[in-house]
Structure formats: structure tokens, C-alpha cells
Scaffold this motif. Structure first.
Motif, PDB file in Angstrom:
ATOM      1  N   ILE A  76     -14.098   4.424  74.744  1.00  0.00           N
ATOM      2  CA  ILE A  76     -12.822   5.020  74.349  1.00  0.00           C
ATOM      3  C   ILE A  76     -12.688   5.024  72.834  1.00  0.00           C
ATOM      4  N   LEU A  77     -13.078   3.934  72.199  1.00  0.00           N
ATOM      5  CA  LEU A  77     -13.012   3.859  70.737  1.00  0.00           C
ATOM      6  C   LEU A  77     -13.949   4.867  70.079  1.00  0.00           C
ATOM      7  N   SER A  78     -15.045   5.192  70.744  1.00  0.00           N
ATOM      8  CA  SER A  78     -15.986   6.152  70.163  1.00  0.00           C
ATOM      9  C   SER A  78     -15.349   7.528  70.015  1.00  0.00           C
ATOM     10  N   VAL A  79     -14.361   7.820  70.845  1.00  0.00           N
ATOM     11  CA  VAL A  79     -13.644   9.090  70.719  1.00  0.00           C
ATOM     12  C   VAL A  79     -12.932   9.146  69.362  1.00  0.00           C
ATOM     13  N   TYR A  80     -12.403   8.014  68.909  1.00  0.00           N
ATOM     14  CA  TYR A  80     -11.741   7.975  67.602  1.00  0.00           C
ATOM     15  C   TYR A  80     -12.720   8.325  66.487  1.00  0.00           C
ATOM     16  N   ALA A  81     -13.938   7.811  66.586  1.00  0.00           N
ATOM     17  CA  ALA A  81     -14.940   8.131  65.571  1.00  0.00           C
ATOM     18  C   ALA A  81     -15.277   9.623  65.609  1.00  0.00           C
ATOM     19  N   GLY A  82     -15.365  10.192  66.793  1.00  0.00           N
ATOM     20  CA  GLY A  82     -15.637  11.623  66.908  1.00  0.00           C
ATOM     21  C   GLY A  82     -14.510  12.469  66.345  1.00  0.00           C
ATOM     22  N   VAL A  83     -13.284  12.088  66.628  1.00  0.00           N
ATOM     23  CA  VAL A  83     -12.133  12.815  66.080  1.00  0.00           C
ATOM     24  C   VAL A  83     -12.107  12.681  64.560  1.00  0.00           C
ATOM     25  N   PHE A  84     -12.490  11.526  64.053  1.00  0.00           N
ATOM     26  CA  PHE A  84     -12.522  11.349  62.604  1.00  0.00           C
ATOM     27  C   PHE A  84     -13.562  12.260  61.961  1.00  0.00           C
ATOM     28  N   VAL A  85     -14.692  12.464  62.621  1.00  0.00           N
ATOM     29  CA  VAL A  85     -15.712  13.380  62.091  1.00  0.00           C
ATOM     30  C   VAL A  85     -15.135  14.783  61.976  1.00  0.00           C
ATOM     31  N   VAL A  86     -14.441  15.232  63.008  1.00  0.00           N
ATOM     32  CA  VAL A  86     -13.830  16.567  62.967  1.00  0.00           C
ATOM     33  C   VAL A  86     -12.808  16.636  61.837  1.00  0.00           C
ATOM     34  N   PHE A  87     -11.963  15.627  61.715  1.00  0.00           N
ATOM     35  CA  PHE A  87     -10.966  15.590  60.643  1.00  0.00           C
ATOM     36  C   PHE A  87     -11.637  15.615  59.273  1.00  0.00           C
ATOM     37  N   LEU A  88     -12.661  14.801  59.098  1.00  0.00           N
ATOM     38  CA  LEU A  88     -13.357  14.728  57.812  1.00  0.00           C
ATOM     39  C   LEU A  88     -13.980  16.074  57.461  1.00  0.00           C
ATOM     40  N   CYS A  89     -14.589  16.730  58.422  1.00  0.00           N
ATOM     41  CA  CYS A  89     -15.188  18.039  58.161  1.00  0.00           C
ATOM     42  C   CYS A  89     -14.125  19.086  57.866  1.00  0.00           C
ATOM     43  N   CYS A  90     -12.971  18.962  58.497  1.00  0.00           N
ATOM     44  CA  CYS A  90     -11.889  19.927  58.245  1.00  0.00           C
ATOM     45  C   CYS A  90     -11.324  19.797  56.836  1.00  0.00           C
ATOM     46  N   ILE A  91     -11.303  18.599  56.281  1.00  0.00           N
ATOM     47  CA  ILE A  91     -10.730  18.443  54.937  1.00  0.00           C
ATOM     48  C   ILE A  91     -11.765  18.588  53.831  1.00  0.00           C
ATOM     49  N   THR A  92     -13.055  18.569  54.184  1.00  0.00           N
ATOM     50  CA  THR A  92     -14.077  18.663  53.137  1.00  0.00           C
ATOM     51  C   THR A  92     -14.777  20.016  53.072  1.00  0.00           C
TER      52      THR A  92
END
Length: 187
Positions: free
Chosen positions: A111-127
Motif C-alpha cells: 500500500i505504501l508503494s502506491v504513495y511512491a508511485g504517485v510521488f513519481v507522477v507528481f514529480l514528473c508533472c512539476i519538472t
């Protein structure tokens, strides 16, 4: 490693505080990579390391959940660090941390790994500048994280599946067996 060096009694006495120390240190590292001021990093690390929910879990024998959370903090820290230039290397190291989270936390780690995946999407969206680049980078970084997470967690996952899903009496996957278990579970 620690359990092999000291007695089981001593291990049980220091395991909970050590998981809390790891959790606090990992949060500190993540906040440091986000370039917060040193005082904010210390307070954030202390807040994570002294979290009563995590302390309660650790004292009830679920200290590996704290390790799973700590590994997600480290995965996020790796994804934003300036020390590593190559994006593929960041994704690979973050994937290894996510795999460690799954190994330690089992379903909670997943379940926590989903947070890391969502963070990757967020990071790519802002960079990234364009939508195509955002989607492409999110996809390949996410896939690389999953591959490396599976690489490190394969033995644990195969053991977990072999002992918890396959070969359990009364857990057939036929429609009739599923219906029978559904009726039993809901009455």
C-alpha cells in the motif's frame, strides 16, 4: 543482522526503538533532500521518529511496518536528490527502497508503494514541460521502480504467496467454493 549478534531477549528490547530511530532518520533525510531548513528537517525527523502510532505498532511487535514507512521516505528522498544526476539511477534506487518496504511491511508495504508511485507522477508533472514528456517520464520511471522493487522483493513475495494463498485447505478458486466462502463469511 542484529538478531544474530545479540540475545533474543535483548533484540526484542531494542528493536522497537531502533525502528523508530530509522523512521525518524529517514524522514530527516527526505526533508533534507527537499531542501528545508535544518530546523524543519530536525523537527520533521523527530515528529516521524516519535510518532505514537508507529511506536504503538512497534511495541506490539509490528516494527517492520516502521521500517516499511522509512523505506518509502528514503525512496522519495532518492527521487528528489541532486546528488544523483541520472533519472534512471534515481528510479532504480527508489525501486530498491520500495522493494525493501514490501519485504518488511508485506501488504502495508504494498500500500505504501502506491504513495511512491504517485510521488513519481507528481514529480514528473512539476519538472517536465509538456504533457507528452510528463506521461513518458512518469511511465518509464514507474516501470523501472516496479522492476527493481520486484527484483529485490521476489523471494519474499513468492514465499508470501506460497504460504498465504496457494495450498491452503478450503481456499479453492472455483466459483462454487468462492460462493460457499462468501456465504460463510457474511452470515
Amino acid at each position: 543482522l542484529l538478531a544474530t549478534v545479540i540475545s533474543p531477549e535483548m533484540y526484542l528490547k531494542i528493536f522497537a526503538p531502533l525502528t523508530m530511530l530509522l523512521l525518524g532518520f529517514s524522514a530527516f533525510v527526505m526533508f533534507r533532500q527537499w531542501k528545508f531548513s535544518p530546523m524543519v528537517c530536525v523537527v520533521g525527523g523527530l515528529a516521524a521518529g516519535l510518532n505514537m502510532h508507529c511506536w504503538s505498532n512497534a511495541t506490539w511487535g509490528v516494527g517492520p511496518w516502521n521500517i516499511a514507512i522509512a523505506m518509502i521516505f528514503l525512496a522519495v528522498a532518492v527521487l528528489v536528490t541532486d546528488s544523483i544526476r541520472q533519472a534512471w539511477m534515481k528510479a532504480a534506487l527508489a525501486g530498491l527502497a520500495v522493494g525493501m518496504s514490501v519485504m518488511e511491511g508485506f501488504d502495508s508495504g504494498a500500500i505504501l508503494s502506491v504513495y511512491a508511485g504517485v510521488f513519481v507522477v507528481f514529480l514528473c508533472c512539476i519538472t517536465e514541460s509538456t504533457l507528452a514528456r510528463r506521461l513518458t517520464r512518469s511511465a518509464w520511471m514507474g516501470i523501472l521502480m516496479v522492476v527493481f522493487a520486484l527484483l529485490i522483493a521476489t523471494s519474499t513475495l513468492s514465499t508470501l504467496i506460497g504460504t498465504s494463498i496457494q495450498g491452503i485447505a478450503g481456499m479453492e478458486q472455483t466459483p462454487e467454493a468462492k460462493q460457499r466462502r462468501w456465504t460463510e463469511a457474511t452470515t
